[in-house]
Design a protein around this motif. Structure first.
Motif, short mmCIF file in Angstrom:
data_model
loop_
_atom_site.label_atom_id
_atom_site.label_comp_id
_atom_site.label_asym_id
_atom_site.label_seq_id
_atom_site.Cartn_x
_atom_site.Cartn_y
_atom_site.Cartn_z
N LEU A 97 0.83 -1.20 0.00
CA LEU A 97 0.00 0.00 0.00
C LEU A 97 0.87 1.26 0.00
CD1 LEU A 97 -2.99 0.78 0.04
CD2 LEU A 97 -2.87 0.82 2.53
N THR A 98 1.93 1.23 0.77
CA THR A 98 2.85 2.37 0.84
C THR A 98 3.45 2.68 -0.53
OG1 THR A 98 3.39 1.89 3.14
CG2 THR A 98 4.94 3.28 1.93
N GLN A 99 3.86 1.64 -1.23
CA GLN A 99 4.45 1.84 -2.55
C GLN A 99 3.42 2.35 -3.56
OE1 GLN A 99 7.75 1.82 -3.03
NE2 GLN A 99 7.75 1.41 -0.81
N ALA A 100 2.17 1.90 -3.41
CA ALA A 100 1.11 2.37 -4.31
C ALA A 100 0.82 3.85 -4.07
CB ALA A 100 -0.16 1.55 -4.09
N VAL A 101 0.79 4.26 -2.80
CA VAL A 101 0.57 5.67 -2.46
C VAL A 101 1.76 6.51 -2.95
CG1 VAL A 101 0.31 7.33 -0.57
CG2 VAL A 101 -0.89 5.15 -0.47
N ALA B 195 1.37 9.64 -5.48
CA ALA B 195 1.77 10.98 -5.06
C ALA B 195 2.80 11.58 -6.02
CB ALA B 195 2.33 10.93 -3.64
N ALA B 196 3.75 10.75 -6.45
CA ALA B 196 4.77 11.22 -7.39
C ALA B 196 4.15 11.64 -8.71
CB ALA B 196 5.81 10.12 -7.61
N ALA B 197 3.11 10.94 -9.13
CA ALA B 197 2.46 11.23 -10.41
C ALA B 197 1.80 12.61 -10.44
CB ALA B 197 1.42 10.16 -10.72
N VAL B 198 1.40 13.11 -9.27
CA VAL B 198 0.75 14.43 -9.22
C VAL B 198 1.63 15.49 -8.55
CG1 VAL B 198 -1.58 13.47 -9.27
CG2 VAL B 198 -0.44 13.81 -7.07
N LEU C 12 5.74 12.19 2.62
CA LEU C 12 6.84 12.35 3.56
C LEU C 12 7.14 11.14 4.42
CD1 LEU C 12 5.98 15.98 4.66
CD2 LEU C 12 7.78 15.27 3.09
N ASP C 13 6.12 10.42 4.81
CA ASP C 13 6.35 9.24 5.65
C ASP C 13 5.06 8.47 5.84
OD1 ASP C 13 7.71 7.39 7.20
OD2 ASP C 13 8.38 8.84 8.71
N HIS C 14 5.21 7.23 6.21
CA HIS C 14 4.09 6.38 6.62
C HIS C 14 4.49 5.79 7.96
CE1 HIS C 14 1.28 2.71 5.72
NE2 HIS C 14 0.92 3.40 6.79
N LEU C 15 3.70 6.07 8.98
CA LEU C 15 3.99 5.60 10.33
C LEU C 15 2.97 4.56 10.77
CD1 LEU C 15 4.59 9.10 11.94
CD2 LEU C 15 6.36 7.43 11.40
N PHE D 41 6.74 2.57 13.87
CA PHE D 41 7.55 2.18 12.72
C PHE D 41 7.44 3.25 11.65
CE2 PHE D 41 8.34 0.28 8.61
CZ PHE D 41 9.43 -0.54 8.83
N SER D 42 8.58 3.73 11.17
CA SER D 42 8.63 4.75 10.12
C SER D 42 9.17 4.13 8.84
CB SER D 42 9.52 5.92 10.55
OG SER D 42 9.91 6.70 9.42
N PHE D 43 8.37 4.19 7.78
CA PHE D 43 8.84 3.68 6.48
C PHE D 43 10.02 4.49 5.98
CE2 PHE D 43 4.99 1.32 6.66
CZ PHE D 43 5.11 0.27 5.76
N LYS D 44 10.00 5.79 6.21
CA LYS D 44 11.11 6.64 5.78
C LYS D 44 12.39 6.30 6.51
CE LYS D 44 12.59 11.47 5.40
NZ LYS D 44 12.20 12.89 5.65
N ALA D 45 12.32 6.22 7.85
CA ALA D 45 13.50 5.95 8.65
C ALA D 45 14.10 4.58 8.36
CB ALA D 45 13.16 6.08 10.15
N ASN D 46 13.25 3.66 7.90
CA ASN D 46 13.72 2.31 7.60
C ASN D 46 14.07 2.12 6.12
OD1 ASN D 46 13.48 0.32 10.09
ND2 ASN D 46 11.80 1.78 10.26
N GLY D 47 14.15 3.21 5.40
CA GLY D 47 14.55 3.15 4.01
C GLY D 47 13.56 2.51 3.06
N LEU D 48 12.28 2.55 3.43
CA LEU D 48 11.26 1.91 2.60
C LEU D 48 10.38 2.92 1.88
CD1 LEU D 48 10.21 -0.88 5.14
CD2 LEU D 48 11.72 -1.10 3.16
N LEU D 49 10.79 4.17 1.89
CA LEU D 49 10.01 5.20 1.23
C LEU D 49 10.94 6.17 0.50
CD1 LEU D 49 7.16 6.32 0.80
CD2 LEU D 49 7.48 7.70 2.87
#
Length: 233
Positions: A198-202, A206-209, A214-217, A225-233
């Motif tokens: 879901l995070t990758q789909a969002v 977001a990039a398309a528009v 900034l992050d998914h917590l 858990f932070s997707f950004k801090a864990n290098g997943l965003l």
């Protein structure tokens, strides 16, 4: 009342203990007190003549965490021996008061400049909920919060519809970016495969528009858990 045989009377000791507890809080803030002590101090305002430390520990033993004590229904709280209607009402007021406080913060005054600030912001909204909720904070170019919304209650089962809703609301607010957050009622903030997909789909939407994602917590009982801090965003 004076001491007898070198020992203080129970009531005198209790009053002295409460005074010391309040002084510690006033001088050093909530960091100086453990969870049971914060709850104990709160209970002193509803229960003037009992040992509230015992009651505070009973509540934490029954519900598990401070957050779950504050989210409990008054009837459940009254199931703990020593907790009456007045005390149960006081405890149950904490969560809605905190929610109203967060909603009352003027638009543009709350800045989410780091993972830690975003985690603190969303933990107040999502920690301890019994049902999964998805919230979004929409921010301007300086990462000041323009608006927050709860976009979903219950497990997300239609990813395409959900992703579209996030982007539509970001565009409606004319946001420069957004931070996504949801809770895991189990208390474990570890992302599931679905959370990752879901995070990758969002992110792609977001990039398309041209909107910053900034992050998914993920909020649980442990450190969010932070997707950004864990290098997943």
């Amino acid at each position: 009342m004076t001491a007898v045989h070198g020992h203080q009377q129970p009531r005198e000791y209790a009053e002295g203990h409460r005074t010391r507890l309040r002084a510690r809080y006033r001088q050093n803030g909530e960091e100086a007190l453990q969870d049971y002590e914060l709850l104990e101090l709160l209970l002193t305002f509803a229960i003037p003549r009992r040992d509230t430390k015992v009651l505070a520990k009973k509540l934490l033993e029954r519900f598990g965490t401070l957050a779950r004590v504050f989210e409990a229904e008054p009837a459940s709280l009254e199931g703990v021996d020593g907790i009456g209607p007045q005390t149960a009402t006081l405890i149950s007021l904490i969560r809605p008061l905190a929610t109203r406080f967060l909603k009352a913060v003027p638009v543009g005054k709350t800045l989410l400049r780091s993972t830690a600030e975003a985690a603190t912001f969303f933990r107040a909204k999502l920690k301890g909920l019994s049902e999964e909720e998805v919230h979004v904070a929409f921010v301007n170019a300086k990462n000041a919060v323009m608006a927050t919304e709860c976009l979903q209650r219950g497990t997300v089962d239609q990813s395409a519809v959900y992703v579209r809703k996030v982007i539509e609301r970001a565009l409606a607010h004319k946001a420069s970016g957004f931070i996504l957050a949801h809770n895991h009622p189990s208390g474990d903030p570890t992302p599931s495969d679905h959370d990752r997909e879901l995070t990758q789909a969002v992110k792609a939407a977001a990039a398309a528009v041209g909107i910053r994602f900034l992050d998914h917590l993920i909020i649980g009982d442990a450190v969010p858990f932070s997707f950004k801090a864990n290098g997943l965003l």
